[in-house]
Design a protein around this motif. Structure first.
Motif, mmCIF file in Angstrom:
data_model
loop_
_atom_site.group_PDB
_atom_site.id
_atom_site.type_symbol
_atom_site.label_atom_id
_atom_site.label_comp_id
_atom_site.label_asym_id
_atom_site.label_seq_id
_atom_site.Cartn_x
_atom_site.Cartn_y
_atom_site.Cartn_z
ATOM 1 N N ASN A 148 11.200 28.188 34.587
ATOM 2 C CA ASN A 148 10.586 27.550 33.431
ATOM 3 C C ASN A 148 9.523 26.559 33.903
ATOM 4 O O ASN A 148 9.540 26.093 35.051
ATOM 5 C CB ASN A 148 11.616 26.959 32.460
ATOM 6 C CG ASN A 148 12.252 25.679 32.916
ATOM 7 O OD1 ASN A 148 11.587 24.731 33.319
ATOM 8 N ND2 ASN A 148 13.580 25.632 32.828
ATOM 9 N N LEU A 149 8.570 26.277 33.035
ATOM 10 C CA LEU A 149 7.421 25.460 33.411
ATOM 11 C C LEU A 149 7.792 24.027 33.747
ATOM 12 O O LEU A 149 7.090 23.372 34.519
ATOM 13 C CB LEU A 149 6.364 25.493 32.311
ATOM 14 C CG LEU A 149 5.673 26.828 32.078
ATOM 15 C CD1 LEU A 149 4.646 26.706 30.953
ATOM 16 C CD2 LEU A 149 5.018 27.358 33.344
ATOM 17 N N MET A 150 8.895 23.508 33.201
ATOM 18 C CA MET A 150 9.336 22.155 33.533
ATOM 19 C C MET A 150 9.861 22.110 34.960
ATOM 20 O O MET A 150 9.494 21.234 35.742
ATOM 21 C CB MET A 150 10.402 21.677 32.551
ATOM 22 C CG MET A 150 10.870 20.238 32.755
ATOM 23 S SD MET A 150 12.201 20.006 33.967
ATOM 24 C CE MET A 150 13.480 21.030 33.319
ATOM 25 N N GLU A 151 10.712 23.050 35.328
ATOM 26 C CA GLU A 151 11.253 23.095 36.692
ATOM 27 C C GLU A 151 10.119 23.210 37.709
ATOM 28 O O GLU A 151 10.120 22.516 38.733
ATOM 29 C CB GLU A 151 12.198 24.287 36.856
ATOM 30 C CG GLU A 151 13.459 24.189 36.061
ATOM 31 C CD GLU A 151 14.243 25.502 36.030
ATOM 32 O OE1 GLU A 151 15.442 25.429 35.760
ATOM 33 O OE2 GLU A 151 13.658 26.578 36.259
ATOM 34 N N LEU A 152 9.169 24.072 37.425
ATOM 35 C CA LEU A 152 8.030 24.264 38.312
ATOM 36 C C LEU A 152 7.261 22.956 38.488
ATOM 37 O O LEU A 152 6.931 22.571 39.607
ATOM 38 C CB LEU A 152 7.111 25.357 37.759
ATOM 39 C CG LEU A 152 5.835 25.627 38.549
ATOM 40 C CD1 LEU A 152 6.154 26.201 39.930
ATOM 41 C CD2 LEU A 152 4.930 26.581 37.765
ATOM 42 N N ALA A 153 6.992 22.262 37.382
ATOM 43 C CA ALA A 153 6.220 21.016 37.428
ATOM 44 C C ALA A 153 6.954 19.934 38.220
ATOM 45 O O ALA A 153 6.355 19.266 39.069
ATOM 46 C CB ALA A 153 5.935 20.531 36.012
ATOM 47 N N VAL A 154 8.234 19.763 37.953
ATOM 48 C CA VAL A 154 9.005 18.719 38.645
ATOM 49 C C VAL A 154 9.075 19.015 40.144
ATOM 50 O O VAL A 154 8.818 18.146 40.974
ATOM 51 C CB VAL A 154 10.409 18.581 38.011
ATOM 52 C CG1 VAL A 154 11.308 17.692 38.852
ATOM 53 C CG2 VAL A 154 10.293 18.026 36.589
ATOM 54 N N ARG A 155 9.383 20.260 40.495
ATOM 55 C CA ARG A 155 9.440 20.641 41.922
ATOM 56 C C ARG A 155 8.073 20.532 42.586
ATOM 57 O O ARG A 155 7.976 20.232 43.773
ATOM 58 C CB ARG A 155 9.966 22.063 42.073
ATOM 59 C CG ARG A 155 11.454 22.173 41.959
ATOM 60 C CD ARG A 155 11.961 23.501 42.485
ATOM 61 N NE ARG A 155 11.187 24.639 42.037
ATOM 62 C CZ ARG A 155 11.576 25.529 41.137
ATOM 63 N NH1 ARG A 155 12.757 25.429 40.574
ATOM 64 N NH2 ARG A 155 10.803 26.525 40.792
ATOM 65 N N GLY A 156 7.020 20.769 41.813
ATOM 66 C CA GLY A 156 5.665 20.744 42.355
ATOM 67 C C GLY A 156 5.009 19.380 42.358
ATOM 68 O O GLY A 156 3.847 19.256 42.733
ATOM 69 N N GLY A 157 5.729 18.338 41.919
ATOM 70 C CA GLY A 157 5.203 16.985 41.975
ATOM 71 C C GLY A 157 4.267 16.593 40.853
ATOM 72 O O GLY A 157 3.482 15.653 40.999
ATOM 73 N N VAL A 158 4.341 17.272 39.729
ATOM 74 C CA VAL A 158 3.518 16.893 38.570
ATOM 75 C C VAL A 158 4.185 15.669 37.932
ATOM 76 O O VAL A 158 5.199 15.782 37.252
ATOM 77 C CB VAL A 158 3.403 18.053 37.556
ATOM 78 C CG1 VAL A 158 2.588 17.629 36.341
ATOM 79 C CG2 VAL A 158 2.789 19.276 38.225
ATOM 80 N N THR A 159 3.623 14.501 38.179
ATOM 81 C CA THR A 159 4.276 13.250 37.780
ATOM 82 C C THR A 159 4.231 12.987 36.271
ATOM 83 O O THR A 159 4.983 12.148 35.782
ATOM 84 C CB THR A 159 3.654 12.053 38.514
ATOM 85 O OG1 THR A 159 2.256 11.995 38.210
ATOM 86 C CG2 THR A 159 3.861 12.180 40.018
#
Length: 106
Positions: A23-34
């Motif tokens: 999901n796009l939230m997991e991707l963002a959090v793991r990818g450092g999107v603050t």
């Protein structure tokens, strides 16, 4: 891999590779999107993963469920493009998607 980009209000762009089904939230959090907090971990119990999906991508990402719409009422700056990114699962058709993050989640 599917290329997904997150574009913050200040112009910061984060390009990430995603596997289908993530999901796009997991991707963002793991990818450092603050600008994506994801406080509830994707349980649809907060609105801290609120994003805007550009009009040209809304057909690919789909429309929010009734439960998601209810939770979006707690988001900041919600409009017709708003989604909770924990509810959007990556598909191959999303390659090149640019997700717009709001100025604030609170």
């Amino acid at each position: 891999m599917v290329k997904i980009s997150y574009l913050d209000q200040d112009g910061t762009r984060t390009d990430l590779d995603a596997g289908e089904g993530t999901n796009l939230m997991e991707l963002a959090v793991r990818g450092g999107v603050t600008t994506i907090e994801g406080e509830c971990g994707g349980a649809l119990a907060c609105a801290t993963c609120h994003v805007h999906i550009p009009d040209e991508w809304r057909g690919v990402t789909g429309e929010p469920s009734d439960d998601e719409r209810e939770m979006l009422e707690f988001g900041v700056g919600v409009d017709e493009r708003s989604r909770l990114c924990c509810q959007i699962r990556v598909t191959a058709a999303m390659d090149g998607l640019v997700v717009l993050t709001p100025a604030s989640q609170r």
